[in-house]
Design a protein around this motif. Structure first.
Motif, PDB file in Angstrom:
ATOM      1  N   ALA A  42       0.834  -1.204   0.000  1.00 47.02           N
ATOM      2  CA  ALA A  42       0.000   0.000   0.000  1.00 47.02           C
ATOM      3  C   ALA A  42       0.871   1.257   0.000  1.00 47.02           C
ATOM      4  CB  ALA A  42      -0.930   0.002   1.209  1.00 47.02           C
ATOM      5  N   ILE A  43       1.955   1.231   0.753  1.00 46.95           N
ATOM      6  CA  ILE A  43       2.866   2.384   0.805  1.00 46.95           C
ATOM      7  C   ILE A  43       3.508   2.602  -0.552  1.00 46.95           C
ATOM      8  CG2 ILE A  43       5.067   3.222   1.752  1.00 46.95           C
ATOM      9  CD1 ILE A  43       4.260   1.733   4.384  1.00 46.95           C
ATOM     10  N   SER A  44       3.968   1.517  -1.180  1.00 43.14           N
ATOM     11  CA  SER A  44       4.655   1.661  -2.461  1.00 43.14           C
ATOM     12  C   SER A  44       3.723   2.135  -3.574  1.00 43.14           C
ATOM     13  CB  SER A  44       5.343   0.355  -2.856  1.00 43.14           C
ATOM     14  OG  SER A  44       4.401  -0.651  -3.103  1.00 43.14           O
ATOM     15  N   GLY A  45       2.426   1.868  -3.440  1.00 46.94           N
ATOM     16  CA  GLY A  45       1.482   2.306  -4.459  1.00 46.94           C
ATOM     17  C   GLY A  45       0.761   3.597  -4.122  1.00 46.94           C
ATOM     18  N   ALA A  48       2.194  10.524  -2.854  1.00 48.61           N
ATOM     19  CA  ALA A  48       3.144  11.125  -1.913  1.00 48.61           C
ATOM     20  C   ALA A  48       2.456  11.685  -0.670  1.00 48.61           C
ATOM     21  CB  ALA A  48       3.947  12.213  -2.614  1.00 48.61           C
ATOM     22  N   ASP A  49       1.279  12.304  -0.836  1.00 47.88           N
ATOM     23  CA  ASP A  49       0.589  12.909   0.306  1.00 47.88           C
ATOM     24  C   ASP A  49       0.007  11.869   1.274  1.00 47.88           C
ATOM     25  OD1 ASP A  49      -1.282  12.182  -1.651  1.00 47.88           O
ATOM     26  OD2 ASP A  49      -2.708  13.715  -1.029  1.00 47.88           O
ATOM     27  N   GLU A  50      -0.168  10.633   0.823  1.00 45.38           N
ATOM     28  CA  GLU A  50      -0.690   9.560   1.686  1.00 45.38           C
ATOM     29  C   GLU A  50       0.425   8.734   2.321  1.00 45.38           C
ATOM     30  OE1 GLU A  50      -2.774   7.466  -1.404  1.00 45.38           O
ATOM     31  OE2 GLU A  50      -4.697   8.217  -0.692  1.00 45.38           O
ATOM     32  N   ARG A  51       1.600   8.801   1.719  1.00 47.07           N
ATOM     33  CA  ARG A  51       2.687   7.904   2.098  1.00 47.07           C
ATOM     34  C   ARG A  51       3.124   8.063   3.556  1.00 47.07           C
ATOM     35  NH1 ARG A  51       6.208   8.334  -2.375  1.00 47.07           N
ATOM     36  NH2 ARG A  51       4.688   7.039  -3.428  1.00 47.07           N
ATOM     37  N   ASP A  52       3.235   9.287   4.058  1.00 47.22           N
ATOM     38  CA  ASP A  52       3.698   9.501   5.439  1.00 47.22           C
ATOM     39  C   ASP A  52       2.781   8.832   6.454  1.00 47.22           C
ATOM     40  OD1 ASP A  52       5.963  10.896   4.695  1.00 47.22           O
ATOM     41  OD2 ASP A  52       5.068  12.880   4.993  1.00 47.22           O
TER      42      ASP A  52
END
Length: 115
Positions: A42-45, A48-52
């Motif tokens: 999920a992180i890799s897909g 950028a604004d959701e990744r943190d």
């Protein structure tokens, strides 16, 4: 490419290997590999604004899983130490009252790592 084992091509992935090697009565003490793997995907897909936020959740889950595994490990060490102490109590004694053989509990006990 994966190494060949005999005539069969080795293609088992880590997750499948982990599932195949689980001791059933110890399953609650294993790390939740599939859940962590899903979070990594999920992180890799993610954008950028959701990744943190996803990374923060992943690391919190990872910490919880490591603590769970450590608690289980400490529990098992306690159980094994108690069983060893019971066996040592049954060990024949020499004329001087010492247990025959080398001490196994305090001198050879493994220390758990506190995470």
């Amino acid at each position: 490419s994966r190494p060949q084992v005999g005539y069969k091509l080795y293609s088992m992935k880590f997750g499948a290997d982990l599932k195949n090697s689980v001791v059933p009565e110890w399953a609650p003490g294993y790390i939740a590999y599939d859940a962590l793997k899903a979070q990594i995907k999920a992180i890799s897909g993610a954008e950028a604004d959701e990744r943190d936020a996803l990374e923060e959740t992943f690391f919190a889950t990872l910490e919880e899983e490591l603590e769970k595994v450590n608690r289980f490990y400490l529990q098992k060490i306690g159980e094994f130490d108690a069983a060893l102490a019971a066996l040592e109590a049954r060990k024949p004694r020499s004329a001087s009252g010492d247990a025959l053989g080398t001490p196994a509990t305090s001198d050879h006990r493994r220390n758990a790592i506190n995470l």
